[in-house]
Design an enzyme around this catalytic site. Structure first.
Site, PDB file in Angstrom:
ATOM      1  N   TYR A  23      34.437  40.149  44.337  1.00 23.91           N
ATOM      2  CA  TYR A  23      35.235  41.226  43.756  1.00 23.91           C
ATOM      3  C   TYR A  23      35.896  42.072  44.852  1.00 23.91           C
ATOM      4  O   TYR A  23      37.025  42.540  44.689  1.00 23.91           O
ATOM      5  CB  TYR A  23      34.377  42.115  42.856  1.00 23.91           C
ATOM      6  CG  TYR A  23      34.058  41.486  41.526  1.00 23.91           C
ATOM      7  CD1 TYR A  23      34.857  41.702  40.412  1.00 23.91           C
ATOM      8  CD2 TYR A  23      32.950  40.648  41.369  1.00 23.91           C
ATOM      9  CE1 TYR A  23      34.581  41.113  39.188  1.00 23.91           C
ATOM     10  CE2 TYR A  23      32.659  40.053  40.158  1.00 23.91           C
ATOM     11  CZ  TYR A  23      33.477  40.286  39.065  1.00 23.91           C
ATOM     12  OH  TYR A  23      33.201  39.687  37.861  1.00 23.91           O
ATOM     13  N   CYS A  76      31.471  37.462  31.939  1.00 24.65           N
ATOM     14  CA  CYS A  76      30.917  38.419  32.906  1.00 24.65           C
ATOM     15  C   CYS A  76      29.663  37.859  33.586  1.00 24.65           C
ATOM     16  O   CYS A  76      28.687  37.538  32.908  1.00 24.65           O
ATOM     17  CB  CYS A  76      30.582  39.723  32.188  1.00 24.65           C
ATOM     18  SG  CYS A  76      29.698  40.908  33.220  1.00 24.65           S
TER      19      CYS A  76
END
Length: 362
Positions: free
Chosen positions: A229, A86
Site C-alpha cells: 500500500y 480486503c
C-alpha cells in the site's frame, strides 16, 4: 449551396460531439474528485511528503471465553462483515474457516467495488447488494438491514467520524461493533472459541512461539502487508522508492527463510502465515500492476510461490479467496490510480497446482 450547407452541418455535428466528449470527461473527473474528497479511506491517508500512513483501528473490544465478560464467547452471537477483496478482512475469514468456526460465527460479504453510501454526501465505500443475485459472492445485510458498512458504524456510534472499514466483528446481542482490528480478531478466534470450534486443537499462536511470531508479524506488516500500500498509494517518487526497496528486501528475506523450513516461523502453521498469505495471493494479480510492485513477481520466487500454493490448499483456505472480487475492487475503486477502472486480463494463476513444500514434513 448544398456543399456549403453540408459542410456547415458537418462542422456543427463535430462541434457538438467535441462538447459531449468534453462534458463526459469533466463529469468523470468531478466524479473521481468527489470520491477522493469524501473517501475517508486508506486513499486519504497520505502525508504532505507524499507517503502513505495508515491510521489505527478504533473499535478494540475483546471477546473472552470468560462467561462473565461483557463480550463472552457464545455460539451464534457474533457476525463478521467482510470483503473478499480486503486482505485484512480475509485473514479473519481464513481463521474462521481453518478453526472450524463457520457454523458458530456467521458472516456477510459486501460488494467488491466501492459505491456511494448515502444520497446526502459524496462518500464512497463498502456497500451491500440489493439482492442475492446482484453480485455473485456478495449478499444483502439480512442481520441489520444496512445498505452499507458505514451504516453499521453509525448504528454502533452516532458520533463516529473515522474510516468505515472491514472487517467488522458484530455483536448480535448488544447490536454493536466488537472490533474492527483484524489482528485482534484473529487472536480471539484462535483462543476464545475453542469450546465450540471444530478444530480447537489448531493453535495459531502457541505460547512457545509467540515472541518469534510477533517479531515476524512486525516486519511482514510494515514491509509487505502495508508495504504494498505504501508503494501503491505514494504520491511522490521518494516515498515510493523507499517503500518498494523495503518491500523487496522483505520478500527476499522471506524467500531465504522458506528455503529452509515449510512455514515462515518454522515447520508449524501460525497466524504469521495467514497474515503473509493474504498479501502474497494478491501480489501478481493486483499489486504487481496496480501498486507498481513489478521489480519481481511472486512466480519468480520459487519458495514463496510454492509456499503460497501450500497455504491456499489448506482445507478451507481456498474458499476465502475470490479473485474476481479482489480484482474488481482494486482496479475499480481507486480512480486516481486506474482512472477508467479497466481490469487486466491475467495472469489467472492456478494456486491449486502441485507444490514442493511437503519436503519439509507436516
Amino acid at each position: 449551396m448544398i456543399s456549403f450547407l453540408s459542410a456547415s452541418r458537418f462542422n456543427l455535428v463535430r462541434s457538438l460531439s467535441a462538447l459531449k466528449v468534453f462534458y463526459c470527461y469533466n463529469s468523470k473527473l468531478n466524479y473521481h474528485q468527489n470520491i477522493l474528497q469524501m473517501a475517508r479511506s486508506a486513499l486519504d491517508e497520505v502525508t504532505e511528503s507524499g507517503a502513505f500512513n495508515r491510521t489505527a483501528s478504533t473499535f478494540r473490544n475483546f471477546i473472552s471465553k470468560d462467561k462473565s465478560s461483557q463480550f463472552s464467547a457464545e455460539y451464534g452471537r457474533y457476525h463478521l462483515y467482510i470483503s473478499y477483496a480486503c486482505p485484512w478482512a480475509s485473514r479473519c475469514l481464513s481463521v474462521v474457516k481453518i478453526k472450524g468456526l463457520d457454523k458458530a460465527i456467521s458472516y456477510t460479504v459486501v460488494k467488491p467495488i466501492w459505491e456511494r453510501t448515502k444520497e446526502s454526501d459524496q462518500h464512497f465505500g463498502w456497500v451491500f447488494p440489493i439482492s442475492g443475485t446482484e453480485e455473485p459472492g456478495a449478499e444483502p445485510d439480512s442481520l441489520n438491514g444496512a445498505r452499507s458498512i458505514r451504516e453499521l458504524y453509525e448504528i454502533a456510534s452516532s458520533n463516529y467520524s473515522g474510516k468505515y472499514t472491514v472487517p467488522v466483528l458484530w455483536d448480535k446481542k448488544l447490536k454493536t461493533i466488537v472490533s474492527n482490528e483484524s489482528s485482534d480478531i484473529i487472536r480471539m478466534l484462535n483462543t476464545e472459541f475453542n469450546d465450540i470450534a471444530e478444530n480447537a486443537d489448531l493453535d495459531l499462536y502457541p505460547s512457545h512461539m509467540q515472541a518469534m511470531i510477533d517479531e515476524v508479524n512486525e516486519w511482514v506488516y510494515d514491509m509487505i502487508n502495508n508495504g504494498v500500500y505504501k508503494c501503491g498509494f505514494a504520491k511522490k517518487q521518494g516515498p515510493y522508492d523507499e517503500a518498494v526497496a523495503k518491500l523487496y528486501q522483505a520478500l527476499d528475506k522471506s524467500e531465504e527463510i522458506l528455503s529452509k523450513q515449510r512455514y515462515i516461523c518454522g515447520n508449524a502453521l501460525t497466524e504469521a502465515d495467514i497474515r503473509l498469505f493474504v498479501t502474497l495471493i494478491r501480489f501478481d494479480e493486483v499489486y504487481a500492476v496496480h501498486f507498481k510492485c513489478n521489480k519481481k513477481l511472486l512466480r519468480e520466487y520459487p519458495n514463496l510461490f510454492n509456499y503460497t500454493k501450500d497455504i491456499y490448499q489448506i482445507p478451507g483456505m481456498s474458499s476465502t479467496v475470490n479473485m474476481e472480487h479482489i480484482k474488481k475492487h482494486y482496479y475499480g475503486s481507486h480512480p486516481t490510480i486506474n482512472t477508467y477502472g479497466i481490469i487486466p486480463l491475467g495472469p489467472n494463476i492456478d494456486y491449486s497446482s502441485p507444490h514442493d513444500r511437503e519436503k519439509f514434513g507436516s
